[in-house]
Design an enzyme around this catalytic site. Structure first.
Site, PDB file in Angstrom:
ATOM      1  N   HIS A 188       9.258   6.273  14.323  1.00  0.00           N
ATOM      2  CA  HIS A 188       9.177   5.160  15.277  1.00  0.00           C
ATOM      3  C   HIS A 188      10.384   4.246  15.132  1.00  0.00           C
ATOM      4  O   HIS A 188      10.871   4.010  14.039  1.00  0.00           O
ATOM      5  CB  HIS A 188       7.940   4.295  14.999  1.00  0.00           C
ATOM      6  CG  HIS A 188       6.677   4.868  15.526  1.00  0.00           C
ATOM      7  ND1 HIS A 188       5.467   4.615  14.930  1.00  0.00           N
ATOM      8  CD2 HIS A 188       6.417   5.671  16.575  1.00  0.00           C
ATOM      9  CE1 HIS A 188       4.516   5.237  15.604  1.00  0.00           C
ATOM     10  NE2 HIS A 188       5.069   5.893  16.593  1.00  0.00           N
ATOM     11  N   GLU A 231      -5.036   6.411  -3.419  1.00  0.00           N
ATOM     12  CA  GLU A 231      -5.060   7.566  -2.527  1.00  0.00           C
ATOM     13  C   GLU A 231      -4.414   8.825  -3.077  1.00  0.00           C
ATOM     14  O   GLU A 231      -4.024   9.702  -2.306  1.00  0.00           O
ATOM     15  CB  GLU A 231      -4.416   7.208  -1.181  1.00  0.00           C
ATOM     16  CG  GLU A 231      -5.106   6.061  -0.494  1.00  0.00           C
ATOM     17  CD  GLU A 231      -4.579   5.811   0.888  1.00  0.00           C
ATOM     18  OE1 GLU A 231      -4.526   6.772   1.676  1.00  0.00           O
ATOM     19  OE2 GLU A 231      -4.229   4.664   1.178  1.00  0.00           O
ATOM     20  N   ASP A 268      -2.995  10.000   7.898  1.00  0.00           N
ATOM     21  CA  ASP A 268      -2.947   8.638   8.414  1.00  0.00           C
ATOM     22  C   ASP A 268      -4.375   8.111   8.518  1.00  0.00           C
ATOM     23  O   ASP A 268      -5.322   8.870   8.727  1.00  0.00           O
ATOM     24  CB  ASP A 268      -2.286   8.627   9.794  1.00  0.00           C
ATOM     25  CG  ASP A 268      -2.030   7.227  10.299  1.00  0.00           C
ATOM     26  OD1 ASP A 268      -0.926   6.718  10.078  1.00  0.00           O
ATOM     27  OD2 ASP A 268      -2.948   6.631  10.916  1.00  0.00           O
ATOM     28  N   HIS A 327       9.209   6.349   7.085  1.00  0.00           N
ATOM     29  CA  HIS A 327       8.081   7.266   7.147  1.00  0.00           C
ATOM     30  C   HIS A 327       8.190   8.087   8.421  1.00  0.00           C
ATOM     31  O   HIS A 327       8.800   7.664   9.402  1.00  0.00           O
ATOM     32  CB  HIS A 327       6.747   6.510   7.087  1.00  0.00           C
ATOM     33  CG  HIS A 327       6.568   5.492   8.164  1.00  0.00           C
ATOM     34  ND1 HIS A 327       7.209   4.267   8.167  1.00  0.00           N
ATOM     35  CD2 HIS A 327       5.815   5.522   9.293  1.00  0.00           C
ATOM     36  CE1 HIS A 327       6.862   3.588   9.249  1.00  0.00           C
ATOM     37  NE2 HIS A 327       6.009   4.332   9.948  1.00  0.00           N
ATOM     38  N   TRP A 386       0.824  -1.212   0.000  1.00  0.00           N
ATOM     39  CA  TRP A 386       0.000   0.000   0.000  1.00  0.00           C
ATOM     40  C   TRP A 386       0.856   1.259   0.000  1.00  0.00           C
ATOM     41  O   TRP A 386       0.466   2.273  -0.584  1.00  0.00           O
ATOM     42  CB  TRP A 386      -1.021  -0.012   1.139  1.00  0.00           C
ATOM     43  CG  TRP A 386      -0.453   0.126   2.513  1.00  0.00           C
ATOM     44  CD1 TRP A 386      -0.074  -0.878   3.343  1.00  0.00           C
ATOM     45  CD2 TRP A 386      -0.197   1.339   3.216  1.00  0.00           C
ATOM     46  NE1 TRP A 386       0.411  -0.360   4.517  1.00  0.00           N
ATOM     47  CE2 TRP A 386       0.344   1.000   4.471  1.00  0.00           C
ATOM     48  CE3 TRP A 386      -0.371   2.687   2.913  1.00  0.00           C
ATOM     49  CZ2 TRP A 386       0.721   1.950   5.419  1.00  0.00           C
ATOM     50  CZ3 TRP A 386      -0.004   3.642   3.859  1.00  0.00           C
ATOM     51  CH2 TRP A 386       0.533   3.264   5.088  1.00  0.00           C
TER      52      TRP A 386
END
Length: 164
Positions: A95, A12, A32, A104, A2
């Site tokens: 993260h 998207e 998000d 990301h 994705w």
């Protein structure tokens, strides 16, 4: 997949808030899935880098500083232009461990207690930039503490290796 569909505009494309198309130092900024886009209190956007070989914080070196600086500067500008939220009211972080291995960056409203925004998992992008500017291989050498949930496969692997 994705992530690649978004980057290739197969999915998207209408949700893209901002894009820097540079294949080396560019990214797309998209909402998000956790954010319903109805209010700004829980604003949550993700910057997905175009480069596919950069998987996580561990891959970053000083070579990536132009990319990271683009994300920080252009991302803040895009959020303020589109939503009226100044950069000073954003938490911008990566993260470690990430939930998926394609670099990301998370953009959340400062007042929003987003999942994974706590200190043991989130690394502020501004700090990452500063660390890499001081030492190009900072994230290859640095011990990084991170939390794992009881049922996670990675935790099981650490337990089996006697590391926890």
């Amino acid at each position: 997949q994705w992530v690649y569909n978004i980057l290739e505009k197969k999915a998207e494309a209408d949700r893209i808030i901002h894009e820097n198309p540079d294949p080396r130092d560019g990214f797309v900024l998209v909402p998000d899935f956790k954010w319903n886009q109805n209010q700004l209190d829980d604003l949550y956007l993700i910057a997905l880098v175009h480069r596919r070989e950069v998987k996580s914080l561990r891959d970053l070196t000083a070579e990536h500083l132009p990319l990271l600086r683009n994300i920080l500067q252009e991302g803040k500008e895009a959020v303020e232009k589109r939503f009226g939220v100044p950069g000073s009211q954003l938490r911008i972080y990566l993260h470690y461990q990430p939930s998926y291995y394609h670099l990301h960056v998370h953009f959340t409203a400062l007042g929003y207690d987003a999942p994974g925004s706590s200190v043991e998992r989130a690394h502020l992008l501004a700090d990452v930039i500063d660390n890499l500017a001081m030492d190009s291989t900072y994230y290859q050498k640095r011990a990084l503490t991170f939390a794992l949930r009881a049922g996670e496969l990675l935790l099981k692997k650490f337990q089996e290796a006697g590391r926890v």
